[in-house]
Every structure is written in structure tokens, then in C-alpha cells.
Scaffold this active site. Structure first.
Site, PDB file in Angstrom:
ATOM      1  N   GLU A 182      -0.007  -1.225   5.898  1.00 51.39           N
ATOM      2  CA  GLU A 182       1.067  -0.679   6.740  1.00 51.39           C
ATOM      3  C   GLU A 182       0.927   0.823   6.920  1.00 51.39           C
ATOM      4  O   GLU A 182       1.185   1.359   7.999  1.00 51.39           O
ATOM      5  CB  GLU A 182       2.437  -1.010   6.128  1.00 51.39           C
ATOM      6  CG  GLU A 182       3.625  -0.710   7.025  1.00 51.39           C
ATOM      7  CD  GLU A 182       4.119   0.731   6.984  1.00 51.39           C
ATOM      8  OE1 GLU A 182       4.895   1.123   7.877  1.00 51.39           O
ATOM      9  OE2 GLU A 182       3.723   1.478   6.056  1.00 51.39           O
ATOM     10  N   ASP A 223       0.820  -1.215   0.000  1.00 49.77           N
ATOM     11  CA  ASP A 223       0.000   0.000   0.000  1.00 49.77           C
ATOM     12  C   ASP A 223       0.850   1.259   0.000  1.00 49.77           C
ATOM     13  O   ASP A 223       1.991   1.266   0.475  1.00 49.77           O
ATOM     14  CB  ASP A 223      -0.957   0.011   1.191  1.00 49.77           C
ATOM     15  CG  ASP A 223      -0.251  -0.109   2.542  1.00 49.77           C
ATOM     16  OD1 ASP A 223       0.761  -0.833   2.620  1.00 49.77           O
ATOM     17  OD2 ASP A 223      -0.713   0.521   3.524  1.00 49.77           O
TER      18      ASP A 223
END
Length: 400
Positions: free
Chosen positions: A146, A81
Site C-alpha cells: 500500500e 507494509d
């Protein structure tokens, strides 16, 4: 002038990954999963997908068995991400992976941290091509979530039976770019607290001087927090040996409340982001916060949206064979490093919390720090050199 980079196979793979808009909010990870499946096939690596929380947040693991699979394995971690973008602020579209004539590759994730994930795989490709055998099994992990805390990814994954079955002994994860020739190497992180103070007081007309208003309480608490912030600023200013990760940072990040300019509100809320230095006593800080709220007049709700505990640091001594192997590779390459505490947060904290040593390292020297910034870029030659650096590191740690 771009031909030498455009025609490089590793640069092609890197740019393809960068073009996948795995961006918050509402990330769709499926294009990343399919891309990584193709990488696993080309490398002859085992391919697994885990869902510790839900189907929308997959964890992809590419594995290659070592010659002695009974040994604890090496975990090469990266996250899929990336943070949101403001396209109008970018010189080039943020998911175009634009390659400039001077070799700069512009893309969200070029530094944070799609570069490291692809460098891990490129290093494995180079090791296989040279026929270099590794004793320890390698697991290259690509995790979700994350950038928003890892609660739907690594936090739950490390507690799963699937993770335990990987038999991890050591983890490599992300670091930060360096504008100089000195690479930062991270062995710890500061615990993160997100605390909100909801201050209650008597409402009334804006023309009065009411006692113990929510605004007065906000001011008292804000002054105390900012006094502590100033103390930490001075500590950093007075000691040139300290870095930002060595002190406690306090930032006012949210203010809310009120309905109209001439109405004294019954409630006002302020929120702070606090990153605690490793030498900060958490119990003492919590007690101070409670005391300040009482001194402000009471009737203040203290709400912790996040309150991370102290997590053990990764040893950089003779007792850590993985660190010794890492350092041996750095010495062989004649690189300059500076061990330090990571100023932000990464998924390494979840591994350290369960006793797995973890090092954060991104081989990007002579590079401005642009993570989460507009026009994030990484120079192609810096990226390619990073592959060689990880090749040496992975060979050392997987054979220690």
C-alpha cells in the site's frame, strides 16, 4: 507506571506486530503472515492467503462467517507494509515498540496503520467474548504494497475471482490521527498524477545565449505549474471551510539533467506530484499542460508515471445503509467527526472504483499526526479506546 499497559493482552499483541520490520524496500511479509496465522487460530477465524501478483506480496484474509452469509460481507482492510525509517533520528529503535512510562508506544506503523489492523481483530475478539452475533460475514484483510501504490496488492486483488467470491458490500480502512477531539472520516480521495516534463533544447557552451534551451523551457513550465499552485493556496487561505483534501496540490518533487556547469544540456527533466481536487476537470488540466509545453517552445515530452481517473465518492446519505450504521455507532458513542476527502492515497480507491463503498477511519484523537515521521507513536489508552470504538462500529455495520 507501565505495568497496566505491559500486562494488557491487546497491547502485547499490538506491540508484537509492531516489532515485525515489514519495511520498504524489499519487504519480507512472511513474519507477518505467520503472526496473523496465529491470530486467526486464537480467534477461531478462517485463514486464507492469496497471491494476486506474486508470492512475495501475499494478501492475508481472516474470516468469520455471519449468521446470514448470503448478505454482502464487511471488509476490514489494513496494510502490513510500513515506510522506511531513519533510525538515527528516532529516540527509540523504530521496531522495538518501546513503551514509555506515559503510555506512548514508539514504532513505525503505530499510526500507519498496524494499529487499525490489530484493533479490528481485538474488536472481533471482544464481540466473540460477549457472545454478540453478527449477520454479515467479516473479512479482516492484511495487504502488501500500500505504501508504494498498492499495484502489487489491492489494485490487482479487487479484480480477482477470489476477491469477488468474498462478496464484499462495504469496507473500512485507515484514516489519520487527530490532534483534537474531532475524528476525521474519509469518504473519498483525490486522484494522483505523477507527471514529468522532459525538455529538449540545443546544447552548447555555457558562455553563449542560445535560443529555446531546455533550461528556458523548464522555467516556463515551472512558472505555470507554480502559478497554479499559488491559485490553490489562495483558495485554501480564503475559505476557512476548506481542508487540504478540497483543493488541488502541486509540488515539484524531482529535477534531473546536466553533465557539467559550463555545458548547456540538451535535456532537463522536472517532475511533479499533483493531487486533483474532486472539482478539478481532468481533461481541462491535461489540455492546459499540453498548451504550456507548446508555449514554452515545444519539444517537451510529457510523461505520466501515474494518472489516476476520477473515482466515485462513497455516499454519506440515506441511500448508504452502511454509512447510516457507521454514523449510528458514532452517535451512540457521542463522538465528534468531520467527513472529508483524504489528502493522500489509500487502498480504498480501488474498492470505490469497482463500486464498493469505503470509509477511512482511524480512532486516534488527541494525537499528533506522525505518519511517515520520526518517533511515530500511539498512546496505549488511545489504542485501547479505539478497540471499543471499532467494536461498536463493526457490530452496527455487520448487523445492518
Amino acid at each position: 507506571m507501565t505495568e497496566k499497559w505491559e500486562n494488557n493482552e491487546e497491547i502485547k499483541i499490538f506491540r508484537e506486530y509492531l516489532k515485525i520490520p515489514s519495511v520498504h524496500p524489499n519487504v519480507n511479509y512472511e513474519p507477518c503472515v505467520e503472526f496473523l496465522r496465529r491470530q486467526a487460530n486464537s480467534l477461531g477465524m478462517d485463514f486464507s492467503v492469496y497471491h494476486p501478483v506474486n508470492k512475495e506480496n501475499p494478501i492475508v484474509v481472516l474470516s468469520i462467517k455471519g449468521t446470514d452469509p448470503s448478505l454482502p460481507a464487511i471488509f476490514l482492510n489494513s496494510h502490513m507494509d510500513v515506510v522506511p525509517v531513519y533510525p538515527e533520528k528516532w529516540t527509540h529503535p523504530p521496531f522495538s515498540a518501546f513503551l514509555a512510562s506515559d503510555g506512548k508506544i514508539f514504532a513505525r506503523g503505530s499510526q500507519d496503520m498496524k494499529c487499525v489492523g490489530m484493533q479490528f481483530l481485538a474488536a472481533i475478539r471482544a464481540l466473540k467474548k460477549e457472545g454478540i452475533s453478527l449477520k454479515r460475514t467479516l473479512h479482516a484483510a492484511f495487504v502488501p504494497d500500500e505504501e508504494v501504490g498498492g499495484n502489487l496488492g489491492m489494485e490487482k486483488f479487487v479484480l480477482s475471482k477470489e476477491f469477488k467470491a468474498l462478496n464484499i458490500g462495504f469496507s473500512l480502512d485507515e484514516g489519520i490521527a487527530s490532534p483534537t477531539d474531532v475524528f476525521p472520516v474519509f469518504y473519498a480521495e483525490r486522484p494522483s498524477w505523477k507527471v514529468f516534463f522532459k525538455c529538449h533544447g540545443p546544447p552548447g557552451h555555457g558562455s553563449l545565449l542560445l535560443k529555446n534551451t531546455a533550461g528556458q523551457k523548464v522555467r516556463y513550465v515551472l512558472d505555470k505549474m507554480m502559478d497554479m499552485r499559488r491559485e490553490q493556496e489562495k483558495r485554501l487561505e480564503d475559505n476557512p471551510n476548506l481542508l487540504i483534501g478540497d483543493v488541488t496540490t502541486i509540488n515539484l518533487t524531482m529535477i534531473s539533467g546536466g553533465v557539467q556547469s559550463n555545458v548547456v544540456p540538451p535535456d532537463l527533466t522536472i517532475g511533479f506530484d499533483i493531487r486533483l481536487a474532486l472539482d478539478m476537470n481532468q481533461e481541462t488540466l491535461h489540455e492546459n499542460i499540453k498548451t504550456w509545453c507548446q508555449e514554452a517552445g515545444g519539444e517537451i515530452d510529457i510523461i505520466f508515471k501515474q494518472k489516476e481517473p476520477h473515482v466515485p465518492v462513497t455516499s454519506m446519505g440515506q441511500d448508504n445503509i452502511y454509512w447510516q450504521a457507521f454514523k449510528s455507532a458514532i452517535d451512540d458513542l457521542k463522538l465528534k467527526i468531520r467527513p472529508q476527502v483524504f489528502p493522500g492515497g489509500t487502498d480504498s480507491r480501488y474498492l470505490r472504483e469497482i463500486g464498493i463503498p469505503a470509509i477511512g477511519f482511524s480512532p486516534m484523537d488527541h494525537t499528533p499526526v506522525l505518519l511517515h515521521d520520526h518517533d511515530e507513536f500511539l498512546q496505549a489508552d488511545v489504542y485501547l479506546r479505539g478497540i471499543d470504538i471499532f467494536k461498536k462500529i463493526i457490530e452496527k455495520v455487520a448487523n445492518c
